[in-house]
Scaffold this active site. Structure first.
Site, short mmCIF file in Angstrom:
data_model
loop_
_atom_site.label_atom_id
_atom_site.label_comp_id
_atom_site.label_asym_id
_atom_site.label_seq_id
_atom_site.Cartn_x
_atom_site.Cartn_y
_atom_site.Cartn_z
N LYS A 105 32.45 -82.54 -82.60
CA LYS A 105 32.33 -81.07 -82.68
C LYS A 105 32.31 -80.67 -84.15
CE LYS A 105 34.53 -76.81 -80.93
NZ LYS A 105 35.64 -76.24 -80.15
N SER A 117 34.42 -72.87 -76.30
CA SER A 117 33.59 -73.00 -77.47
C SER A 117 32.95 -74.39 -77.66
CB SER A 117 34.40 -72.68 -78.72
OG SER A 117 35.42 -73.64 -78.94
N SER A 154 38.74 -73.90 -74.59
CA SER A 154 37.48 -74.36 -75.17
C SER A 154 37.13 -75.83 -74.92
CB SER A 154 37.48 -74.13 -76.68
OG SER A 154 37.26 -72.78 -76.96
#
EC number: 6.3.5.7
Lengths: 492, 95
Positions: A78, A158, A182
């Protein structure tokens, strides 16, 4: 789809150890899938050259019979994790061109264990969002589509790049972070597994900060075993993060398969929220039956302050974000927009560099922390947070884990909720309380909606009892026998 | 509680984010939407409840108070949009 990329992390690990495949072959197969999968917009940066170098080094170690727990396994990272000398953006314009001179502790742990980096994955800007639509690099597209429709759906957020890349087999597994859901909500939206460990289990050092008292790293993977393997490497004490906890990291994979006979599973009655779709309710009931059939004891529990979790979160998280994001000032890194004096330069830089959702949260946080409002909002919210944590503590006096749905719906369409911040926030109704209390939670794919989209069940565990959590998740996974996969339409 | 456009401008100033006049109305509406919604916390009785300051109960670890000398000046300023000789460059602050 390449046969190599069909292997799970555990299967690829075993095949590499037996020298049935090489890390270079496996990495090459993923790079090819990534090149064919750009329509999903999962990667912000691809580090192809570095990936092949790392894979070659892994093959050399494996040839000598050496190598770590993740030797030669290609992962997506990420873009919230700082990676040394590799562009790290948090999917924000304000971090344009930022190449950290250091490596986050979690990613350093993965490289220590031999993993290979494929690249940096898209996410909501600064991890603020539940659909991956707030990214400066554009929305990520969910590999799943509704039956008979080609409408583009969100992958959750997210960590939407992480969830979509794992679901589309554009990496073996991915790192992710979870401040209010998330990791778990995107996992539920894409038929993948996502675990948010206990606050303090993974070091936050080198992860771009959003809300420091809530942020926690974890993996998104194809199955529960892979999640256990990833977490074992990611977790651990770190002197550079005073909130990381100094206790041994168990071998989480060893916890699987111990069964759930005699395990007490709590069903929080307040999670049966108004307007919950019937198919989510039905999925939850099936989950209860599965665990009962596997020998667990089911008990209803009460978490009376559940309805206050979201409003509490939307005071605490913006307050901490406004403080954390003060560092983006056009001086030390990233974007700078010149102004007539230094204040004008700050204001223009931040206006140009932050997207609408980030700006909204910074303003909200600034307001609740400003003189005269601190007690009414922030202090009050922190007190309600204590009550929410007490609810969980009382429930865990009677039960070992809790079972709930992960999200109140399946994946929705891109653009469907962007005009209404509040309806977007409601996505996290079942995940946010877990962050507020610092507890571990995991989402496991458990079935399909009537229009063919994956749905997830969430298990919540006691502080630092990820072993029981994974054990129960493994039992749900076995019973659910979720085999569905999206068609590879993006390769057309 | 709710905010008016003057307050929005004040908050934006505190947050050092330039806001155009034509953005104020929408921001006022959005922030008030969120503030109205969080208002429901008013129902909760928190008499005698301590605010939560740590997600997990652990004693803060102390480290040895020893000086570590690291020369990181070039690395630290490497990402700056304006840097010279290992220093940040900003518009003139003091007249």
């Amino acid at each position: 789809m390449s046969e190599l990329t069909k292997l799970t992390l555990a299967a690829a690990r075993d095949a590499l150890k037996k020298k049935e495949i090489s890390a270079v072959e496996l990495t090459g197969a993923y790079l090819a899938e990534m090149a064919a999968g750009t329509a999903l917009n999962t990667y912000v940066t691809v580090t192809a050259e570095k990936s092949m170098e790392m894979a070659k080094a892994s093959d050399a170690r494996l040839a000598k019979g050496a190598g770590g727990a993740l030797e030669g396994l290609p992962l997506g990272i990420k873009d919230l994790f700082c990676t040394k000398d590799v562009l790290t953006t948090a999917s924000s314009h304000i971090l344009d061109g930022f190449r950290p001179p250091y490596e986050s502790t979690v990613t350093a742990n993965l490289w220590r264990d031999g993993a290979v980096m494929l690249g940096k994955l898209n996410n909501d800007e600064f991890a603020m969002g539940s659909s991956n639509e707030t990214s400066f690099y554009g929305p990520v597209v969910n590999p799943w589509r509704r039956k008979g429709s080609d409408a583009k759906l969100v992958p959750g957020g997210s960590s939407g790049g992480s969830s979509a890349a794992v679901a589309a087999k554009l990496c073996l597994a991915a790192t992710a972070t979870d401040t209010g859901g998330s990791i778990r909500q995107p996992a539920a939206f894409t038929g993948t597994v996502g675990i948010k460990p206990t606050y303090g289990r993974c070091s936050r050092w080198g992860i771009v900060a959003f809300a420091s008292s809530l942020d926690q790293a974890g993996p998104i993977t194809r199955d529960v075993r892979d999640a256990a393997i990833m977490l074992t490497s990611m977790a651990g004490h770190d002197e550079k993060d005073t909130t990381s906890v100094d206790r041994p990291v168990p071998d989480y994979e060893a916890a699987l398969g111990q069964g759930v006979k005699g395990l007490k599973v709590g069903i929080p009655k307040e999670y049966r929220v108004d307007g919950m779709p019937a198919e989510i309710d039905a999925l939850w009931s099936r989950g209860i039956e599965w665990l009962k059939a596997a020998g667990a004891e089911i008990k209803e529990v009460s978490l009376p302050h559940t309805k206050y979790a979201l409003p509490t979160y939307y005071i605490v998280a913006p307050a901490e974000c406004s403080s954390n994001l003060a560092r983006y000032d056009g001086v030390r890194y990233g974007l700078r927009v010149e102004g007539r004096d230094i204040t004008d330069m700050y204001e223009k830089t931040r206006a140009a560099g932050f997207g609408a959702e980030v700006r909204r949260r910074v303003l909200m946080g600034t307001y609740v922390l400003s003189a005269g409002y601190y007690d009414a909002y922030y202090l009050k919210a922190q007190k309600v947070r204590t009550l929410i944590a007490r609810d969980f503590a009382a429930a865990f006096a009677d039960v070992d884990v809790l079972l709930t749905p992960t999200a109140p719906s399946a994946a929705f369409g891109i653009g469907e909720k962007t005009d209404d911040p509040l309806s977007m926030y409601l996505n996290d109704v079942f995940t946010v309380p877990v962050n507020l209390a610092g507890l571990p939670g995991i989402s496991v794919p458990a079935g399909l909606s009537s229009d063919g989209l994956p749905l997830g069940l969430q298990l919540i565990g006691r502080t630092f009892d990820e072993e029981t959590l994974l054990r129960a998740a493994y039992a749900v996974e076995q019973a659910a026998d979720f085999k569905a996969a999206p068609e590879a339409w993006w390769k057309a | 509680m709710s905010v008016d456009q003057r307050t929005v401008r004040h908050i934006a100033r505190l947050a050092r984010i330039a806001v155009r006049d034509d953005e104020l109305e929408a921001l006022e509406r959005e922030l008030n939407g969120i503030l109205d919604w969080v208002e429901q916390l008013g129902e909760v009785d928190v008499t005698g409840v301590e605010p939560m300051t740590s997600a997990v109960e652990v004693a803060m670890k102390m480290r040895e108070d020893v000086a570590v000398v690291q020369d990181l000046q070039q690395e630290v300023t490497r990402n700056a949009p304006g840097a010279e000789d290992g220093f940040y460059v900003v518009p003139k602050v003091v007249e």
